[in-house]
Design a protein around this motif. Structure first.
Motif, mmCIF file in Angstrom:
data_model
loop_
_atom_site.group_PDB
_atom_site.id
_atom_site.type_symbol
_atom_site.label_atom_id
_atom_site.label_comp_id
_atom_site.label_asym_id
_atom_site.label_seq_id
_atom_site.Cartn_x
_atom_site.Cartn_y
_atom_site.Cartn_z
ATOM 1 N N ARG A 171 -7.848 15.499 57.575
ATOM 2 C CA ARG A 171 -7.324 16.867 57.736
ATOM 3 C C ARG A 171 -6.466 17.444 58.252
ATOM 4 N N LEU A 172 -6.473 17.111 59.274
ATOM 5 C CA LEU A 172 -5.045 17.242 60.139
ATOM 6 C C LEU A 172 -3.481 16.641 58.976
ATOM 7 N N CYS A 173 -3.951 15.648 58.714
ATOM 8 C CA CYS A 173 -2.862 15.494 57.368
ATOM 9 C C CYS A 173 -2.366 15.960 56.402
ATOM 10 N N GLN A 174 -2.989 16.638 55.663
ATOM 11 C CA GLN A 174 -3.862 17.112 54.510
ATOM 12 C C GLN A 174 -3.005 18.342 55.084
ATOM 13 N N ASN A 175 -3.395 18.981 56.224
ATOM 14 C CA ASN A 175 -3.079 20.152 55.996
ATOM 15 C C ASN A 175 -1.256 20.717 56.949
ATOM 16 N N ASP A 176 -0.865 19.717 57.606
ATOM 17 C CA ASP A 176 0.437 20.079 57.967
ATOM 18 C C ASP A 176 1.421 19.123 57.678
ATOM 19 N N LEU A 202 -2.681 13.026 68.538
ATOM 20 C CA LEU A 202 -2.370 11.643 68.597
ATOM 21 C C LEU A 202 -4.024 10.926 68.189
ATOM 22 N N PRO A 203 -4.058 10.108 67.259
ATOM 23 C CA PRO A 203 -5.073 9.179 66.239
ATOM 24 C C PRO A 203 -6.255 9.417 66.961
ATOM 25 N N GLN A 204 -6.486 8.441 68.381
ATOM 26 C CA GLN A 204 -7.267 8.104 68.900
ATOM 27 C C GLN A 204 -8.110 9.975 69.519
ATOM 28 N N CYS A 205 -7.599 10.561 69.312
ATOM 29 C CA CYS A 205 -8.398 12.317 69.416
ATOM 30 C C CYS A 205 -9.141 12.773 68.945
ATOM 31 N N PHE A 206 -8.867 11.714 67.699
ATOM 32 C CA PHE A 206 -9.368 12.444 65.962
ATOM 33 C C PHE A 206 -10.578 11.872 65.674
ATOM 34 N N ALA A 224 2.063 14.728 59.135
ATOM 35 C CA ALA A 224 2.158 13.722 57.789
ATOM 36 C C ALA A 224 2.665 13.062 57.865
ATOM 37 N N LYS A 225 4.480 13.225 58.184
ATOM 38 C CA LYS A 225 5.128 13.145 58.310
ATOM 39 C C LYS A 225 5.690 12.352 59.289
ATOM 40 N N CYS A 229 -1.673 8.739 59.243
ATOM 41 C CA CYS A 229 -2.046 9.006 58.320
ATOM 42 C C CYS A 229 -2.503 8.659 56.907
ATOM 43 N N ARG A 230 -1.679 7.554 56.662
ATOM 44 C CA ARG A 230 -2.525 6.751 55.113
ATOM 45 C C ARG A 230 -3.333 5.964 55.930
ATOM 46 N N GLN A 231 -4.100 5.377 57.345
ATOM 47 C CA GLN A 231 -4.899 4.695 57.060
ATOM 48 C C GLN A 231 -6.151 5.888 56.895
#
Length: 79
Positions: A51-56, A40-44, A60-61, A67-69
């Protein structure tokens, strides 16, 4: 010992989860010393989520807004 650490971490994360639902997407501060194990975003941190969005691509979907934020925040930090 491990059980107590998990309970303490959970006690710190639960308020973050409810705050995220009430106020929108939030990320951990860059200097955060703990993180939860949920995806979840609040855990990162913002950079970590980016980085997670870029790598997975599946992440990202599934989490397009977060991911945009995260990408926008990382871009702002570099500018």
């Amino acid at each position: 010992m491990g059980y107590l650490r998990c309970v303490m971490a959970l006690a710190m994360v639960v308020p973050l989860a409810s705050q995220a639902r009430a106020d929108g997407i939030r990320f951990l501060p860059d200097d955060a010393q703990i993180a939860c194990r949920a995806i979840l975003p609040q855990c990162f941190t913002q950079a970590g989520w980016h980085r997670l969005c870029q790598n997975d691509p599946a992440m990202a979907k599934a989490h397009q807004v977060a991911c945009r934020q995260a990408a926008a925040g990382v871009k702002d930090a570099v500018d």
